[in-house]
Design an enzyme around this catalytic site. Structure first.
Site, mmCIF file in Angstrom:
data_model
loop_
_atom_site.group_PDB
_atom_site.id
_atom_site.type_symbol
_atom_site.label_atom_id
_atom_site.label_comp_id
_atom_site.label_asym_id
_atom_site.label_seq_id
_atom_site.Cartn_x
_atom_site.Cartn_y
_atom_site.Cartn_z
ATOM 1 N N HIS A 15 0.904 -1.232 -0.226
ATOM 2 C CA HIS A 15 -0.094 0.442 0.187
ATOM 3 C C HIS A 15 0.810 1.667 0.102
ATOM 4 C CE1 HIS A 15 -4.024 -1.959 0.896
ATOM 5 N NE2 HIS A 15 -2.630 -3.319 1.602
ATOM 6 N N LYS A 99 -8.248 -6.797 -7.317
ATOM 7 C CA LYS A 99 -8.238 -6.826 -6.613
ATOM 8 C C LYS A 99 -9.862 -7.669 -6.028
ATOM 9 C CE LYS A 99 -7.440 -7.809 -1.627
ATOM 10 N NZ LYS A 99 -5.441 -6.914 -1.843
ATOM 11 N N HIS A 174 -1.374 -12.113 1.689
ATOM 12 C CA HIS A 174 -0.972 -11.682 3.180
ATOM 13 C C HIS A 174 -1.793 -12.973 4.027
ATOM 14 C CE1 HIS A 174 -5.128 -9.899 2.672
ATOM 15 N NE2 HIS A 174 -4.446 -9.201 2.577
ATOM 16 N N ASP A 247 2.409 -6.087 2.668
ATOM 17 C CA ASP A 247 0.843 -5.299 2.777
ATOM 18 C C ASP A 247 2.111 -4.675 3.404
ATOM 19 O OD1 ASP A 247 -1.308 -5.236 3.493
ATOM 20 O OD2 ASP A 247 -1.630 -6.681 4.695
ATOM 21 N N ALA A 263 -6.175 -0.654 10.686
ATOM 22 C CA ALA A 263 -4.927 -1.446 10.998
ATOM 23 C C ALA A 263 -4.284 -1.243 9.509
ATOM 24 C CB ALA A 263 -6.381 -3.186 9.618
#
Length: 343
Positions: A15, A99, A174, A247, A263
């Protein structure tokens, strides 16, 4: 072993955020990663080819001089994504995957898919054109315990998708459970998985025992030590089905250290160094190169990187924070030492 030279690695799940934060996230990941699969869960998300390509341009504008770093773009699937959009994305040459975010499963997933059957025509188009399907593998039913959401998703949803689209290349991203390791291992060669450094190094005790440590809070959530050991076993097994995906997901310090914190864990500052620690912990440094540099491009049918990086067994202290746009991010291992560094 005090020095390791490996083919330049890639990050198959990151990200980078947007706006003022891009300069900092791109700086960190481009230090030694050749490529990265960039997640599309922006606000608003990259739901079409035009938006994804504009994001590509913004990322490239922040790549430091002299770096060959290349972002690989991803389309964000919604209930309204069309097969034609998949074909447009594939034709762009920059978008390599689409995704699945089950609606509400993670950060900025509210626009995601409410029922996977809604995207079956899209999955058919992806299978036809050879676009990879990336999956955040958790159910969002509030009745399902958060520690069980990956397992239930695999049993109830992913197993059906794999059966219905046998030629579709799927990455379960992940992964955090032995259930996921077993599923991917037993599935066809068209099913693979990424594993993060923090899920290899930590389990839920690190997050919850002796005080809540919010910077370990990510989704899917850290699991029991038995699951952590299964992930380490998979990563170090030599299987071509498992590869590096950090991730790395930055949030401002005050958004993590809050009554209702976000998160995501930030590892882009020291990704390969943390993976080296994990592999060394199971005496498998000889398996690091395949996991970090070979298995990902091979699964994506992309060339492996041709140059190398060298890791040295030399401890260094991680800063308490790194800049993140007009704020700061607390990285994994903040204020503590990491055993390896890139020369």
């Amino acid at each position: 072993m005090t020095t390791i030279t490996i083919t330049r690695p890639d990050d198959w799940h990151i990200h980078l955020r947007d706006g003022a934060q891009l300069k900092d996230t791109v700086r960190d990941i481009s230090r030694y990663m050749g490529r990265a699969i960039v997640m599309p869960n922006l606000v608003p998300p990259a739901i079409d080819t035009e938006t994804a390509l504009a994001y590509y341009d913004r990322i490239k504008a922040q790549v430091p001089a002299g770096s060959q770093f290349e972002p690989l773009m991803v389309l964000y699937l919604t209930d309204k994504t069309s097969p034609d959009e998949i074909r447009r994305a594939k034709a762009s040459g920059k978008i390599v995957a689409a995704k699945l975010y089950p609606a509400g499963a993670t950060t900025n997933s509210d626009s995601g898919v409410t029922d996977v059957k809604n995207i079956y025509p899209v999955l058919q188009a992806m299978q036809e054109v050879g676009m990879l399907f990336l999956v955040h593998g958790e159910v969002t039913d509030s009745a399902i315990d958060i520690f069980d959401r990956e397992r239930v998703f695999i049993e109830n949803t992913l197993s059906k998708i794999v059966a219905d689209f046998p030629a579709l290349k799927i990455v379960l991203e992940h992964i955090t459970t032995k259930n996921a390791v077993d599923f991917v291992t037993q599935a066809s060669d068209n099913v693979a998985a990424t594993i993060t450094a923090h899920h290899l190094l930590y389990n839920r005790n690190h997050m919850l025992a002796g005080g809540i440590r919010p910077h370990f809070y990510c989704l899917p959530i850290l699991k029991r030590n038995t699951h952590q050991q299964a992930l380490l076993g998979a990563a170090a097994s030599g299987s071509k089905k498992f590869f590096l995906g950090t991730d790395s997901a930055p949030h401002a310090k005050d958004k993590k250290e809050a009554a209702c914190g976000c998160a995501g864990s930030y590892t882009a500052h020291a990704a390969i160094e943390l993976y080296a620690e994990a592999f060394e912990s199971v005496n498998a440094l000889d398996k690091l190169e395949a996991f970090a540099s070979f298995n990902g491009p091979d699964f994506y049918n992309l060339p492996r990187n041709s140059d190398t990086i060298t890791l040295v067994k030399k401890s260094w202290d991680v800063p308490a924070t790194y800049p993140l746009g007009d704020t700061n991010v607390v990285p994994i291992r903040a204020g503590e030492a990491i055993d390896w560094q890139v020369e």
